[in-house]
Enzyme design. Sequence first.
Site, PDB file in Angstrom:
ATOM      1  CD  GLU A  98      -2.934  -1.273   2.197  1.00 34.70           C
ATOM      2  OE1 GLU A  98      -3.015  -2.324   2.848  1.00 34.70           O
ATOM      3  OE2 GLU A  98      -3.645  -0.279   2.429  1.00 34.70           O
ATOM      4  CG  MET A  99       0.092   4.306   2.082  1.00 30.35           C
ATOM      5  SD  MET A  99      -0.702   5.166   3.458  1.00 30.35           S
ATOM      6  CE  MET A  99      -0.058   6.820   3.254  1.00 30.35           C
TER       7      MET A  99
END
Length: 372
Positions: free
Chosen positions: A163-164
Amino acid sequence: MLRHRLLSLLTLSALGATTLPACERSPEPAPMPAPAVADPVVAKPRAPKPLTPEQLGHFFLPLPPAKDAKPAPKDTEAQVALGRMLYFEPRLSKNHDVSCNTCHGLTTFGVDNKALSDGHKGQKGTRNSPTVYNAAGHIAQFWDGRADTLEAQAQGPILNPVEMAMPDEKRVVATLASIPEYTTRFREAFPGEKKPVSLGNAARAIAAFERRLTTPSRFNQYLSGRHDALSEQEQRGLQLFAATGCTTCHNGPAVGGTSFQKLGLVEDYPGLTDAGRFDATKNEDDRGKFRVPTLLNVDKTGPYLHDGSVKDLPTMVRLMAKHQLARTLTDAEVDDLVSFLKSLTGELPSQELISEPPLPASTKKTPKADPS
């Protein structure tokens, strides 16, 4: 003699034709047909009496707090303001290109309307991004409930490599501490702490902001006593929603989010490979269970299910009735249910709250974007 014979004939006449030879008997009358017997009337079961708005309202009351439940956090305006900035902050991702809002767009009812969201380097996870609106009222966060609170949930994507993709908490703190405005805002949001800039406090601020993300709807007005807030069809759909058994899972103020349920409860759901809550608990009883999603704004938050595999709401309604309740719905019933579900679409918060705020500039000390 003649008199005697006349008396005998009169006597025979009085006795009737049975004393005469058979060939002289009058034919016996044909038997009358038996009267037709009507089929027994089977009384049709009476339709259940419609529930009153007050009775329906009981399905959507808040659950009583658990005895060991922690008191609700007392969010400050400083924390909310900081959390809003961090929610839109792409520098909380490794390559400075993914923020919370990327997958949970606040102007699109808290989702990105994709089956699977795009993360670091365009990677896709295995589960659909649920809406962030009204999430504060859920029993837990994520489809498998692995995060007990909004604070725990907010930390997950930042460090998730798909994700991040931030490598660790140290990188997060270095990024935030390199920007003077953030250090000031952290001190204001968490006064008295020796090291206010931390991943935990960043998540705490984001959670404070997310608790403001609610969407009151016409359905709330209906439950509050304004019974003309729903149309006739929407009220039929609500009655059917309760009578069919949908409220067994979709209850509470968020019309869901209060329990974990097996997908394919009464009829196996085809192609299900995701272990669901089992991934978090390793308890076999939790295999195939997922946190029941909220139905608030459901008309705006497709595609549906944990994998985003169902594109439209009528299909989703039919599938849930079939696999969770063993019901085959008519077209008219689906129309009424969908009409009711659309009444759950609420008003987004003010633009002042959900629009992207100005973000402070990076400095020479701010770690550079890393696409690797």
